[in-house]
Design an enzyme around this catalytic site. Structure first.
Site, PDB file in Angstrom:
ATOM      1  N   CYS A  17       0.840  -1.202   0.000  1.00  0.00           N
ATOM      2  CA  CYS A  17       0.000   0.000   0.000  1.00  0.00           C
ATOM      3  C   CYS A  17       0.873   1.249   0.000  1.00  0.00           C
ATOM      4  CB  CYS A  17      -0.900   0.013   1.235  1.00  0.00           C
ATOM      5  SG  CYS A  17      -2.023  -1.389   1.392  1.00  0.00           S
ATOM      6  N   ASP A 457      30.601   9.978  28.482  1.00  0.00           N
ATOM      7  CA  ASP A 457      30.973  11.190  29.190  1.00  0.00           C
ATOM      8  C   ASP A 457      31.038  10.819  30.670  1.00  0.00           C
ATOM      9  OD1 ASP A 457      31.439  13.813  29.800  1.00  0.00           O
ATOM     10  OD2 ASP A 457      29.363  14.458  29.568  1.00  0.00           O
ATOM     11  N   ASP A 740       1.608 -15.961   0.441  1.00  0.00           N
ATOM     12  CA  ASP A 740       1.751 -14.505   0.577  1.00  0.00           C
ATOM     13  C   ASP A 740       0.967 -13.966   1.766  1.00  0.00           C
ATOM     14  OD1 ASP A 740       2.652 -11.853  -0.494  1.00  0.00           O
ATOM     15  OD2 ASP A 740       0.491 -11.561  -0.477  1.00  0.00           O
TER      16      ASP A 740
END
Length: 760
Positions: A17, A457, A740
């Site tokens: 789609c 850090d 599918d």
């Protein structure tokens, strides 16, 4: 300047789609780029500021059979589809569907929390457009009330009627099932024609239409009707699964209360939370959800931040602390000043960030998109060769091999393969957001999965970012009395060292002592009186001017200094009564968080501008490699050296310091509890400010990539099995459709398993 138009698209349940919409919209004059997220149900269109293609966009999308409603528009730098996205992840979407730093880390005063409050809320819109039979996955209402459900039911009923009619009137069997097939096929064929008209001739609808019509022609009308029905069932299940994935992140919006108690003219009144303005004062009662981001003006309470950060334990917050929209006030009334309007609160920004991230494709996803554009035409060619080759070459039965060729068309539909990656990435991004782990797109997630070095850090990341009392030494007095006397001089002070001493006194349940005549002596420290005793709390040098220190005391002070600690000496009536040492200590979760990284075979390193003594002291406690006294360019250089050695590096900081290092790293990760900086900078953000979440982030990325690989195997594996069985004559048309639609549903369900949060 260019303009980004954002739309909510309904009825878009799979990557096929999205590809049709993407192709069609790109053909409109003035459109420069298109990004689509199936999982979020959104489309972002980049266009020139001088163009206004809104009407053509709506027309094209609705003709394709989808609903469309505008969300927002905003200015962006020309030619940039995602201006906020990190430069190293700015990928070419064409043709696809879908610094500040000092030598010391602890200067956080330069944080710029200014945020563009004009950014619109990306909230779901409810379109009122005719969806032409395809929207069948509307976001509102029950799934069984959707148009797709009604169409599927009608097709099923038509097959039942055809079955009855064929038994009553056997001669009408072929006509009855052909009519039943047309009930479901006509909307599919219409979408195929519209897709071909707007640039996508090789769509799944095209393959379905050819297969169904061909089956009727060769006398397999009953199977043709069943194939169309199974296809519609598969699409319906895809829609249900897509709605589930979509709601997982949009559900965050339901965390916000509808109303808020705002103070006005000496009283309070309830107003819609969406109408709150910057600077409004709201009252949050015990048990209420907080309606907006803000700062506590009065009161202290436990705040449950689990809905936003995933942190299971409530946090105690008081005056001056930040609270987030959607969190829960547990046990006391608090007054909060609103610092972000509804369109820009933490929840709205998280939803916006995740939806935009879902539009940014990962490398794997882009590869599969390119592959699928060649794959579908190739399937048509293979199907045609299977249908005509054996009859022409070997004189085989035309009906038998045409039948097999039509089955191959169904087997070859690419939906499951195309959705395998975006479905998993969308679920991974949504799962992360639910845990306070934000990632700006599939490319970031895919890179995170390969991280093997993490550069941290120090201040505010591995450490608390504020001093805490680490050592107390008493001379003739117990430690509790030393800290109590020191706290008596610091009462009411907001200095970081004072807060450390006061906090330690509370932790030790030290007796409360009230000092009198408290005064600050410039360059010396604090003085005062307790009873008849004169007190001084100051530096070692100031204390030595009044009371000579012994060799043992000098040695203790020197030892603390060598560990990077600040030392205050307490004098009582001119004699040394105790020593209080303070330092920026490791976070309580730091050692465990680093151990979690080691378990993932990820090696951490600390890069800091702080002095070597303090850094090595923290590094020794945590067992981490330390590089100290670094300038910003030094940190960047070290990152590049690690990468040159074959490492994939993540840099973890506060989101604004160390900009060169964050830019150089493969992934920049911001630590910050929901602040603008944490959400808008770097490539990923950890809202809970927890060192252990770095490992959770990498673990989630790896789990997502594993899921993607599983999905690809499922999609291709089922096709391979049915291809062999079809050529061998074992299976026919209706089982072929399972290769599918069945695979599409399976990979979507597998992707949704990522939404199940795994602890640890």
């Amino acid at each position: 300047m260019g303009i980004q138009d954002r739309y909510r698209i309904t009825g878009m349940d799979c990557a096929s789609c999205a590809q049709k919409i993407d192709t069609a919209v790109r053909r409109i004059d003035g459109v420069e780029d298109v990004s689509i997220s199936v999982s979020a149900g959104t489309m972002t269109v980049q266009r020139g500021a001088e163009t206004d293609p809104a009407h053509p966009i709506r027309t094209v999308v609705t003709k394709l059979g989808y609903g469309i409603a505008p969300l927002a528009a905003r200015l962006t730098p020309a030619g940039s589809a995602h201006a906020h996205e990190h430069a190293k992840h700015a990928h070419d979407h064409a043709g696809s569907c879908s610094g500040h730093d000092h030598a010391h880390d602890h200067d956080h005063g330069a944080h710029d929390h200014g945020h563009d409050h004009a950014a619109p809320a990306m909230v779901a819109a409810t379109p009122s457009l005719d969806l032409h039979g395809h929207d069948v996955g509307e976001d509102d209402g029950a799934w069984w009330q959707s148009k797709k459900a009604r169409l599927t039911l009608a097709a099923g009923a038509a097959i039942v009627v055809a079955f009855v009619v064929s038994h009553l009137f056997p001669d009408t069997k072929s006509i009855a099932f052909a009519v039943a097939m047309l009930v479901g096929l006509v909307p599919i064929a219409r979408r195929a024609l519209m897709a071909a008209r707007y640039g996508t001739p090789f769509s799944i609808e095209t393959l379905m239409t050819i297969a169904a019509v061909g089956a009727v022609i060769i006398g397999a009308g009953e199977e043709a009707a069943m194939v169309v029905f199974l296809f519609l069932i598969g699409e319906l299940l895809e829609g249900v699964a897509a709605r589930r994935a979509r709601s997982s992140i949009r559900g965050l919006a339901t965390l916000l209360p509808e109303t808020a108690r705002v103070e006005e003219a000496g009283g309070t009144r309830e107003i819609p939370a969406a109408e709150l303005r910057l600077g409004s004062i709201i009252q949050i009662r015990p048990g209420d959800r907080i309606a907006a981001d803000g700062v506590i003006l009065e009161g202290e309470s436990a705040i449950d931040e689990a809905p936003v950060t995933g942190e299971s334990l409530p946090k105690r917050k008081g005056v001056g602390d930040v609270v987030f929209a959607g969190t829960i006030n547990a046990d006391a009334l608090i007054r909060v000043e609103v610092t972000a309007v509804a369109a820009d609160n933490t929840i709205a920004r998280i939803v916006r960030l995740v939806e935009e991230a879902q539009e940014a494709k990962a490398p794997t996803e882009r590869f599969i998109d390119r592959f699928s554009r060649w794959y579908t035409p190739a399937v048509l060619v293979v199907g045609a060769l299977v249908a005509v080759g054996p009859p022409l070459v070997a004189g085989a039965s035309w009906s038998e091999w045409i039948y097999k060729g039509l089955a191959i068309l169904l087997i070859g539909c690419p939906c499951a393969l195309v959705i395998s990656t975006p479905a998993a990435i969308a679920a991974g991004l949504a799962a992360g957001a639910r845990q306070g782990l934000l990632m700006k797109g599939g490319a970031v997630l895919e890179t995170l999965a390969g991280i093997n070095r993490v550069a941290f850090d120090k201040t505010g990341t591995l450490t608390l970012g504020r001093p805490v009392v680490s050592d107390i030494v008493g001379y003739g007095r117990p430690e509790a009395e030393v800290i109590a006397l020191a706290a008596s001089l610091e009462a009411g002070s907001n200095h970081p060292l004072a807060r450390a001493i006061l906090g330690k006194a509370v932790d030790m349940a030290a007796p409360t002592i009230v000092a009198e005549a408290i005064a600050a002596v410039a360059g010396k420290g604090m003085t005062g009186k307790v009873g008849g005793d004169a007190l001084l709390l100051g530096s070692a040098a100031a204390a030595a001017e009044i009371a000579p220190l012994t060799a043992a005391q000098d040695a203790a002070i020197a030892a603390f200094g060598s560990e990077g600690k600040s030392v205050s000496v307490l004098l009582v009536n001119g004699a040394v009564a105790g020593i209080v040492a303070m330092r920026d200590g490791p976070r309580a979760d730091a050692k465990q968080g680093l151990a979690a990284l080691a378990a993932l075979n990820v090696s951490p390193i600390m890069l800091t501008g702080d002095n070597a003594r303090a850094a090595k002291a923290v590094g020794g406690d945590l067992g981490i490699e330390v590089r100290a006294e670094l300038l910003p360019q030094d940190k960047q250089r070290i990152i590049r050296e690690l990468q040159a050695g074959g490492a994939t590096v993540a840099k973890v900081g506060d989101g604004i310091n160390d900009a060169p290092a964050l830019a150089a790293a493969n992934v920049g990760i911001a630590m910050g509890g929901g602040t603008d900086v944490a959400l808008e900078t770097a490539d990923a953000a950890i809202l809970n400010n927890n060192v252990g979440d770095v490992a959770r982030l990498i673990r989630l990325a790896r789990r997502t990539m594993t899921n993607i690989h599983q999905n690809i195997v499922i999609a291709l594996g089922l096709k391979a099995v049915f291809l062999v069985t079809t050529i061998a004559g074992i299976t026919g048309l209706w089982p072929a459709i399972l290769a599918d639609t069945g695979a599409t549903v399976l990979v979507t369900i597998n992707a949704l398993t990522l939404l199940v949060v795994k602890k640890g």
